[in-house]
Design an enzyme around this catalytic site. Structure first.
Site, PDB file in Angstrom:
ATOM      1  N   SER A  64     -52.095  10.135 -26.053  1.00  0.00           N
ATOM      2  CA  SER A  64     -52.242   9.063 -25.063  1.00  0.00           C
ATOM      3  C   SER A  64     -52.514   9.545 -23.634  1.00  0.00           C
ATOM      4  O   SER A  64     -52.825   8.724 -22.776  1.00  0.00           O
ATOM      5  CB  SER A  64     -51.002   8.160 -25.064  1.00  0.00           C
ATOM      6  OG  SER A  64     -51.020   7.360 -26.215  1.00  0.00           O
ATOM      7  N   LYS A  67     -55.759   8.468 -22.274  1.00  0.00           N
ATOM      8  CA  LYS A  67     -55.972   7.120 -21.724  1.00  0.00           C
ATOM      9  C   LYS A  67     -56.223   7.147 -20.209  1.00  0.00           C
ATOM     10  O   LYS A  67     -56.826   6.234 -19.665  1.00  0.00           O
ATOM     11  CB  LYS A  67     -54.756   6.230 -22.055  1.00  0.00           C
ATOM     12  CG  LYS A  67     -54.569   6.009 -23.567  1.00  0.00           C
ATOM     13  CD  LYS A  67     -53.225   5.345 -23.882  1.00  0.00           C
ATOM     14  CE  LYS A  67     -53.015   5.130 -25.378  1.00  0.00           C
ATOM     15  NZ  LYS A  67     -51.662   4.587 -25.675  1.00  0.00           N
ATOM     16  N   TYR A 191     -61.325   5.516 -30.713  1.00  0.00           N
ATOM     17  CA  TYR A 191     -59.995   5.696 -30.106  1.00  0.00           C
ATOM     18  C   TYR A 191     -59.235   6.879 -30.735  1.00  0.00           C
ATOM     19  O   TYR A 191     -58.642   7.685 -30.022  1.00  0.00           O
ATOM     20  CB  TYR A 191     -59.208   4.382 -30.239  1.00  0.00           C
ATOM     21  CG  TYR A 191     -57.762   4.465 -29.866  1.00  0.00           C
ATOM     22  CD1 TYR A 191     -57.355   4.407 -28.537  1.00  0.00           C
ATOM     23  CD2 TYR A 191     -56.778   4.612 -30.853  1.00  0.00           C
ATOM     24  CE1 TYR A 191     -56.009   4.488 -28.196  1.00  0.00           C
ATOM     25  CE2 TYR A 191     -55.437   4.679 -30.519  1.00  0.00           C
ATOM     26  CZ  TYR A 191     -55.052   4.629 -29.197  1.00  0.00           C
ATOM     27  OH  TYR A 191     -53.730   4.715 -28.870  1.00  0.00           O
ATOM     28  N   TYR A 239     -44.608   3.740 -21.064  1.00  0.00           N
ATOM     29  CA  TYR A 239     -44.238   2.578 -21.893  1.00  0.00           C
ATOM     30  C   TYR A 239     -42.878   2.012 -21.468  1.00  0.00           C
ATOM     31  O   TYR A 239     -42.626   1.881 -20.276  1.00  0.00           O
ATOM     32  CB  TYR A 239     -44.259   2.944 -23.390  1.00  0.00           C
ATOM     33  CG  TYR A 239     -45.424   3.813 -23.746  1.00  0.00           C
ATOM     34  CD1 TYR A 239     -46.714   3.310 -23.660  1.00  0.00           C
ATOM     35  CD2 TYR A 239     -45.262   5.142 -24.117  1.00  0.00           C
ATOM     36  CE1 TYR A 239     -47.817   4.102 -23.951  1.00  0.00           C
ATOM     37  CE2 TYR A 239     -46.355   5.946 -24.413  1.00  0.00           C
ATOM     38  CZ  TYR A 239     -47.617   5.422 -24.325  1.00  0.00           C
ATOM     39  OH  TYR A 239     -48.691   6.205 -24.597  1.00  0.00           O
ATOM     40  N   VAL A 257     -47.933  11.198 -27.611  1.00  0.00           N
ATOM     41  CA  VAL A 257     -47.023  11.525 -28.716  1.00  0.00           C
ATOM     42  C   VAL A 257     -47.224  12.947 -29.247  1.00  0.00           C
ATOM     43  O   VAL A 257     -46.474  13.384 -30.121  1.00  0.00           O
ATOM     44  CB  VAL A 257     -47.080  10.522 -29.899  1.00  0.00           C
ATOM     45  CG1 VAL A 257     -46.479   9.190 -29.536  1.00  0.00           C
ATOM     46  CG2 VAL A 257     -48.476  10.390 -30.453  1.00  0.00           C
TER      47      VAL A 257
HETATM   48  N1  GLN Z   1     -52.993   8.005 -30.982  1.00  0.00           N
HETATM   49  C1  GLN Z   1     -51.664   7.527 -30.780  1.00  0.00           C
HETATM   50  C2  GLN Z   1     -51.499   6.115 -31.310  1.00  0.00           C
HETATM   51  O1  GLN Z   1     -52.335   5.307 -31.112  1.00  0.00           O
HETATM   52  C3  GLN Z   1     -51.359   7.571 -29.321  1.00  0.00           C
HETATM   53  C4  GLN Z   1     -49.990   7.036 -28.977  1.00  0.00           C
HETATM   54  C5  GLN Z   1     -49.290   7.824 -27.913  1.00  0.00           C
HETATM   55  O2  GLN Z   1     -49.629   8.965 -27.624  1.00  0.00           O
HETATM   56  N2  GLN Z   1     -48.248   7.239 -27.370  1.00  0.00           N
HETATM   57  O3  GLN Z   1     -50.535   5.806 -31.937  1.00  0.00           O
END
Ligand code: GLN
Length: 304
Positions: A64, A67, A191, A239, A257
């Site tokens: 993420s 992003k 994505y 988050y 993650v």
């Molecule tokens: N690719 C992961 C997902 O969509 C990214 C989530 C994350 O890094 N928090 O679940």
């Protein structure tokens, strides 16, 4: 002047002794294989000089953290019209939650929760092949890092694609509300590849310099845009752990993650930290602790 190399080395040494390391993400099978014993901290100064310790040359899945880069690209392409499709408020919910989408007519709370990031990716896809968009993303990240050796790990992308039920559900739900422009398979396919970009901690620290806003940093976005991306990272980048991160670290940050966090000390430095074990909110446990200590030692919190 604070002795950064000594501070960074001390934090890495302290983290090596931590027993409580969190749990690696296992809903993406490829990520479940990563050794949770790893740790790296890298501080990139505006000049591009990097001070690092630990496993800072080991590539990891940025997930993420990607992003931040897609948001910068989308704002460059669409400007403020992006905000018709995604909000700018913290969600207070897990990164992959679908709860608010029903009440809020398919408009995700912010560009950093999965639903919001999927909209951002969908927005930059419009009319282009996924390959072209992913090449543009890699070009952006490579320019930011000043390093061509940054790639997508196809095995990680395939592994996430095979288990992407929740993200497909989010995309389809937004499609039902008219907030998806491409077939969900195309958007989610893009994505998961974006999330599968691999970088070392040193590369990620360098790549964040475009948000630092000091002489010497690459100018890939305007100062006003950098300021706003930083604001979103501060309020939404972790988050339902964003308030806690602001409280403990006090820097704009974006987690993934894979265990990476990119944090920006405006005017001073771009910081990357990586440790694969996560806390309950899916943010790197030792990464957060290391940033908390770095900020305490340097006085770099934006709150003084
Ligand atoms: N690719 C992961 C997902 O969509 C990214 C989530 C994350 O890094 N928090 O679940």
């Amino acid at each position: 002047m604070t002795d950064l190399p000594a501070i960074v080395a001390q934090i890495a040494a302290d983290m090596a002794g931590e027993v409580e390391r969190g749990a690696v993400a296992d809903y993406i099978p490829e990520l479940a294989k990563v050794d949770p014993g790893q740790f790296a901290l890298a501080v990139a100064l505006p000049s591009g000089h990097v001070i690092s310790a630990g496993d800072a040359a080991t590539p990891f899945s940025i997930q993420s953290v990607s992003k931040v880069f897609t948001l910068a690209i989308a704002l460059g392409r669409l400007g403020d019209s992006l905000w018709n499709r995604v909000g700018r408020e913290p969600s207070g919910l897990a990164f992959n939650s679908i709860l608010q989408l029903e009440n809020e007519a398919g408009i995700p709370r912010n560009p950093f929760v999965n639903a919001g990031a999927i909209v951002v990716t969908d927005a930059i896809l419009a009319g282009h092949a996924p390959k072209v968009v992913l090449a543009e993303l890699l070009a952006f990240i490579r320019a930011a890092a000043g390093d061509e050796d940054i790639h997508i790990n196809k095995a990680v992308a395939r592994s996430e694609q095979a288990t992407a039920h929740r993200n497909i559900a989010l995309a389809e739900f937004m499609a039902a509300h008219g907030n998806l422009r491409n077939p969900s398979a195309l958007t989610i396919g893009t994505y998961v590849h974006q999330c599968a970009v691999e970088m070392t901690t040193a590369q990620l620290a360098r790549a964040g310099r475009f948000l630092v806003g000091a002489p010497g940093c690459p100018r890939l976005v305007s100062p006003a845009r950098a300021r706003r991306i930083n604001a979103l990272m501060m309020t939404c980048g972790h988050y339902d752990g964003s308030g806690e991160f602001a409280y403990r670290v006090g820097l704009p940050g974006k987690s993934g993650v894979g265990g990476g966090i990119l944090a920006i000390a405006p005017g001073r430095a771009s910081i990357a930290v990586w440790s694969p074990g996560l806390n309950a909110q899916g943010n790197s446990r030792l990464g957060t602790l290391a940033l908390e200590r770095l900020v305490r030692a340097t006085g770099w919190s934006v709150f003084g």
